[in-house]
Design a protein around this motif. Structure first.
Motif, PDB file in Angstrom:
ATOM      1  N   ALA A 117     -64.333  69.510 -18.100  1.00 34.21           N
ATOM      2  CA  ALA A 117     -64.706  69.748 -16.649  1.00 34.21           C
ATOM      3  C   ALA A 117     -63.818  69.599 -15.693  1.00 34.21           C
ATOM      4  CB  ALA A 117     -66.142  69.416 -16.472  1.00 34.21           C
ATOM      5  N   TYR A 118     -63.153  68.408 -15.939  1.00 35.98           N
ATOM      6  CA  TYR A 118     -62.237  67.928 -15.042  1.00 35.98           C
ATOM      7  C   TYR A 118     -60.881  68.806 -15.395  1.00 35.98           C
ATOM      8  CZ  TYR A 118     -58.291  64.924 -13.336  1.00 35.98           C
ATOM      9  OH  TYR A 118     -57.145  64.538 -12.521  1.00 35.98           O
ATOM     10  N   ASP A 119     -60.484  69.357 -16.326  1.00 34.66           N
ATOM     11  CA  ASP A 119     -59.350  69.995 -16.564  1.00 34.66           C
ATOM     12  C   ASP A 119     -59.707  71.477 -15.816  1.00 34.66           C
ATOM     13  OD1 ASP A 119     -56.989  71.319 -17.932  1.00 34.66           O
ATOM     14  OD2 ASP A 119     -58.549  72.667 -18.649  1.00 34.66           O
ATOM     15  N   ARG A 120     -61.021  72.031 -15.874  1.00 36.61           N
ATOM     16  CA  ARG A 120     -61.140  73.277 -14.967  1.00 36.61           C
ATOM     17  C   ARG A 120     -61.272  72.913 -13.492  1.00 36.61           C
ATOM     18  NH1 ARG A 120     -59.387  76.778 -16.858  1.00 36.61           N
ATOM     19  NH2 ARG A 120     -58.035  75.413 -17.549  1.00 36.61           N
ATOM     20  N   TYR A 121     -61.671  71.873 -13.383  1.00 33.54           N
ATOM     21  CA  TYR A 121     -61.719  71.595 -11.718  1.00 33.54           C
ATOM     22  C   TYR A 121     -60.236  71.476 -11.187  1.00 33.54           C
ATOM     23  CZ  TYR A 121     -61.307  68.082  -7.704  1.00 33.54           C
ATOM     24  OH  TYR A 121     -61.124  67.857  -6.504  1.00 33.54           O
ATOM     25  N   CYS A 208     -72.613  61.309 -17.338  1.00 38.02           N
ATOM     26  CA  CYS A 208     -71.361  62.196 -17.808  1.00 38.02           C
ATOM     27  C   CYS A 208     -72.156  63.444 -17.216  1.00 38.02           C
ATOM     28  CB  CYS A 208     -71.210  62.279 -19.012  1.00 38.02           C
ATOM     29  SG  CYS A 208     -70.314  60.873 -19.861  1.00 38.02           S
ATOM     30  N   PHE A 209     -73.556  63.779 -17.484  1.00 39.92           N
ATOM     31  CA  PHE A 209     -74.038  64.946 -17.199  1.00 39.92           C
ATOM     32  C   PHE A 209     -73.932  65.182 -15.505  1.00 39.92           C
ATOM     33  CE2 PHE A 209     -77.955  67.940 -16.667  1.00 39.92           C
ATOM     34  CZ  PHE A 209     -77.530  68.809 -17.165  1.00 39.92           C
ATOM     35  N   VAL A 210     -74.153  64.129 -14.728  1.00 42.98           N
ATOM     36  CA  VAL A 210     -74.189  64.412 -13.287  1.00 42.98           C
ATOM     37  C   VAL A 210     -72.702  64.680 -13.005  1.00 42.98           C
ATOM     38  CG1 VAL A 210     -74.585  63.222 -11.128  1.00 42.98           C
ATOM     39  CG2 VAL A 210     -76.105  62.767 -12.915  1.00 42.98           C
ATOM     40  N   ILE A 211     -71.574  64.053 -13.517  1.00 38.86           N
ATOM     41  CA  ILE A 211     -70.422  64.514 -13.280  1.00 38.86           C
ATOM     42  C   ILE A 211     -69.967  65.838 -13.210  1.00 38.86           C
ATOM     43  CG2 ILE A 211     -68.030  63.833 -13.794  1.00 38.86           C
ATOM     44  CD1 ILE A 211     -69.028  60.822 -14.017  1.00 38.86           C
ATOM     45  N   LEU A 212     -70.449  65.898 -14.742  1.00 45.87           N
ATOM     46  CA  LEU A 212     -70.468  67.764 -15.180  1.00 45.87           C
ATOM     47  C   LEU A 212     -70.971  68.520 -13.953  1.00 45.87           C
ATOM     48  CD1 LEU A 212     -70.724  67.237 -18.845  1.00 45.87           C
ATOM     49  CD2 LEU A 212     -68.909  68.043 -17.792  1.00 45.87           C
ATOM     50  N   LEU A 213     -72.043  68.366 -13.673  1.00 47.50           N
ATOM     51  CA  LEU A 213     -72.795  68.930 -12.551  1.00 47.50           C
ATOM     52  C   LEU A 213     -72.198  69.182 -11.099  1.00 47.50           C
ATOM     53  CD1 LEU A 213     -76.772  68.386 -13.288  1.00 47.50           C
ATOM     54  CD2 LEU A 213     -75.278  70.153 -14.031  1.00 47.50           C
ATOM     55  N   ILE A 214     -71.594  67.870 -10.906  1.00 50.20           N
ATOM     56  CA  ILE A 214     -70.955  67.835  -9.412  1.00 50.20           C
ATOM     57  C   ILE A 214     -69.599  68.687  -9.599  1.00 50.20           C
ATOM     58  CG2 ILE A 214     -69.664  66.225  -8.209  1.00 50.20           C
ATOM     59  CD1 ILE A 214     -71.869  64.152  -8.482  1.00 50.20           C
ATOM     60  N   SER A 215     -68.819  68.613 -10.823  1.00 48.04           N
ATOM     61  CA  SER A 215     -67.568  69.107 -10.959  1.00 48.04           C
ATOM     62  C   SER A 215     -67.673  70.675 -10.907  1.00 48.04           C
ATOM     63  CB  SER A 215     -66.940  68.744 -12.314  1.00 48.04           C
ATOM     64  OG  SER A 215     -66.753  67.514 -12.450  1.00 48.04           O
ATOM     65  N   TYR A 216     -68.722  71.159 -11.552  1.00 49.12           N
ATOM     66  CA  TYR A 216     -68.980  72.600 -11.722  1.00 49.12           C
ATOM     67  C   TYR A 216     -69.472  73.440 -10.467  1.00 49.12           C
ATOM     68  CZ  TYR A 216     -67.951  72.852 -16.459  1.00 49.12           C
ATOM     69  OH  TYR A 216     -67.037  72.787 -17.689  1.00 49.12           O
ATOM     70  N   ALA A 217     -70.181  72.357  -9.426  1.00 52.37           N
ATOM     71  CA  ALA A 217     -70.808  72.787  -8.066  1.00 52.37           C
ATOM     72  C   ALA A 217     -69.571  72.787  -7.385  1.00 52.37           C
ATOM     73  CB  ALA A 217     -71.806  71.824  -7.749  1.00 52.37           C
ATOM     74  N   ILE A 218     -68.506  71.809  -7.304  1.00 49.38           N
ATOM     75  CA  ILE A 218     -67.314  71.960  -6.726  1.00 49.38           C
ATOM     76  C   ILE A 218     -66.493  73.259  -7.160  1.00 49.38           C
ATOM     77  CG2 ILE A 218     -64.966  71.047  -6.061  1.00 49.38           C
ATOM     78  CD1 ILE A 218     -66.602  68.305  -6.398  1.00 49.38           C
ATOM     79  N   ILE A 219     -66.386  73.864  -8.398  1.00 49.94           N
ATOM     80  CA  ILE A 219     -65.708  74.609  -8.924  1.00 49.94           C
ATOM     81  C   ILE A 219     -66.315  76.066  -8.472  1.00 49.94           C
ATOM     82  CG2 ILE A 219     -65.122  76.128 -11.140  1.00 49.94           C
ATOM     83  CD1 ILE A 219     -64.867  73.347 -12.450  1.00 49.94           C
ATOM     84  N   LEU A 220     -67.645  76.120  -8.412  1.00 46.45           N
ATOM     85  CA  LEU A 220     -68.319  77.380  -7.988  1.00 46.45           C
ATOM     86  C   LEU A 220     -68.141  77.539  -6.479  1.00 46.45           C
ATOM     87  CD1 LEU A 220     -71.615  77.021 -10.030  1.00 46.45           C
ATOM     88  CD2 LEU A 220     -69.709  78.525 -10.430  1.00 46.45           C
ATOM     89  N   SER A 221     -68.110  76.354  -5.808  1.00 47.93           N
ATOM     90  CA  SER A 221     -68.099  76.535  -4.387  1.00 47.93           C
ATOM     91  C   SER A 221     -66.433  77.223  -3.913  1.00 47.93           C
ATOM     92  CB  SER A 221     -68.317  75.425  -3.250  1.00 47.93           C
ATOM     93  OG  SER A 221     -67.454  74.225  -3.912  1.00 47.93           O
ATOM     94  N   THR A 222     -65.533  76.623  -4.958  1.00 41.48           N
ATOM     95  CA  THR A 222     -64.253  77.055  -4.553  1.00 41.48           C
ATOM     96  C   THR A 222     -63.873  78.625  -5.106  1.00 41.48           C
ATOM     97  OG1 THR A 222     -63.508  74.901  -5.188  1.00 41.48           O
ATOM     98  CG2 THR A 222     -61.900  76.530  -5.012  1.00 41.48           C
ATOM     99  N   LEU A 223     -64.713  79.014  -5.956  1.00 38.20           N
ATOM    100  CA  LEU A 223     -64.665  80.392  -6.292  1.00 38.20           C
ATOM    101  C   LEU A 223     -65.404  81.271  -5.634  1.00 38.20           C
ATOM    102  CD1 LEU A 223     -65.058  79.810 -10.368  1.00 38.20           C
ATOM    103  CD2 LEU A 223     -62.790  80.328  -9.171  1.00 38.20           C
ATOM    104  N   HIS A 224     -66.098  80.756  -4.711  1.00 41.90           N
ATOM    105  CA  HIS A 224     -66.704  81.749  -3.799  1.00 41.90           C
ATOM    106  C   HIS A 224     -66.145  82.563  -3.025  1.00 41.90           C
ATOM    107  CE1 HIS A 224     -70.428  83.202  -1.444  1.00 41.90           C
ATOM    108  NE2 HIS A 224     -69.606  82.816  -0.352  1.00 41.90           N
ATOM    109  N   GLY A 225     -66.266  83.695  -3.125  1.00 45.50           N
ATOM    110  CA  GLY A 225     -65.359  84.888  -2.595  1.00 45.50           C
ATOM    111  C   GLY A 225     -64.198  85.182  -3.011  1.00 45.50           C
ATOM    112  N   ARG A 226     -63.667  84.524  -4.283  1.00 47.67           N
ATOM    113  CA  ARG A 226     -62.493  85.240  -4.960  1.00 47.67           C
ATOM    114  C   ARG A 226     -62.936  86.153  -6.183  1.00 47.67           C
ATOM    115  NH1 ARG A 226     -59.292  79.521  -5.832  1.00 47.67           N
ATOM    116  NH2 ARG A 226     -59.281  78.795  -3.470  1.00 47.67           N
ATOM    117  N   PHE A 227     -64.262  86.549  -6.434  1.00 50.48           N
ATOM    118  CA  PHE A 227     -64.940  87.244  -7.434  1.00 50.48           C
ATOM    119  C   PHE A 227     -63.855  88.531  -7.962  1.00 50.48           C
ATOM    120  CE2 PHE A 227     -68.842  84.827  -6.673  1.00 50.48           C
ATOM    121  CZ  PHE A 227     -68.271  83.943  -7.337  1.00 50.48           C
TER     122      PHE A 227
END
Length: 311
Positions: A117-121, A208-227
């Motif tokens: 998840a960190y790698d994708r972030y 670990c699960f909370v960190i993953l959810l936070i990471s993917y929430a940041i990723i999804l917010s970053t991807l917003h508008g780039r689809f």
């Protein structure tokens, strides 16, 4: 450490019905074959294809497949053998070894999924510095920390169990050796041990699960508008990761975070992270990953060409 009087444990298993046992044995064997074939195919594809091997994401994916193969091999063959032969016993040493490797591999996988998840972030949120932050030496060091964390966790779990005296009951209400069921068989008050177990396994899973959810929430917010640009591909990759994470973490949270409320549903949750998840991980990353499918196609084409040349 106290010397235990119990020399073996008896699994209550998944079912007492012989027809159901035979049916389950067939399903378990098929699942184990899929675990081996699917995960070993991923490892082989990543190491043969130079483009995938250079990518940190696929380097971690190959290691995830190795862990899944090992984790399935710790539990599934014993389960299949017991279902076929009606044998339900395991020696004390064998039980402790199974417990150690299940927690060692399981915890290492938790840390590795968090690392992925960190790698994708970094790749999505900081693309300009990605190659510097996730160079191969650093990836290897991070991977070593994952294995070291798993080793520390499993060693502490084994220590908690070995210090308990076992002098009477030896029936485990499960199909493999795990801490929540073993602790209940001790001849002393295990309240402190159960609290330590929750603080160890449960909190590691939750953090670990909370960190993953936070990471993917940041990723999804970053991807917003780039689809319409490159965000769609990244979102597709992240959805695969989230599926794998959910299948692995949710059963672990159910088993280890709330052991006080454990019921027969623990067995179903345990089946998920020991048997079904290692199988589904391979399916998800091969069938839902376009780059992996293209690499497998190239590998198949190279094999056919080599075959024709030999003929």
């Amino acid at each position: 450490m106290n010397i235990s009087r119990v020399t073996e444990f008896v699994f209550l298993g998944l079912s007492r019905s012989r027809p159901i046992q035979l049916l389950l044995s067939v399903l378990v064997i098929m699942c184990y074959a899929a675990i081996l074939c699917g995960n070993l195919l991923i490892v082989l594809t990543v190491h043969i294809d130079p483009r995938l091997l250079k990518s940190p994401m696929y380097f971690f994916l190959a290691n995830l497949s190795i862990i899944d193969t090992a984790l399935g091999s710790v539990v599934v063959p014993k389960v299949a053998t017991d279902l076929i032969s009606c044998g339900r016993k395991i020696s004390f040493g064998g039980c402790m070894s199974q417990l150690f490797f299940v927690h060692f591999l399981g915890c290492s996988e938790m840390f590795l999924l968090t690392l992925m998840a960190y790698d994708r972030y970094v790749a999505i949120c900081h693309p300009l510095t990605y190659t510097v932050k996730m160079n191969r030496p650093r990836c290897v060091r991070l991977l070593c920390w994952c294995w070291a964390g798993g080793l520390l966790h499993s060693g502490s779990q084994l220590f908690l169990v070995l210090r308990l005296p076992f002098c009477g009951p030896n029936e485990l209400d499960n199909f493999f050796c795990d801490v929540p069921q073993i602790v209940k068989l001790a001849c002393v008050d295990t309240q402190v041990t159960e609290i330590l177990m929750v603080a160890n396994s449960g909190l590691i899973s939750l953090i670990c699960f909370v960190i993953l959810l936070i990471s993917y929430a940041i990723i999804l917010s970053t991807l917003h508008g780039r689809f319409r640009e490159s965000g769609g591909k990244a979102l597709y990759t992240c959805s695969s990761h989230l599926t794998v994470v959910s299948l692995f973490f949710l059963p672990c949270l159910f088993v280890y975070l709330v052991p006080i409320f454990s019921t027969s549903l623990d067995k179903i949750a345990s089946i998920f992270y020991t048997t079904i998840t290692p199988f589904l991980n391979a399916m998800i990353y091969t069938l839902r990953n376009q780059e992996m499918k293209e690499a497998m196609g190239r590998m198949k084409g190279q094999a056919l060409i080599s075959g024709f040349k030999k003929i």
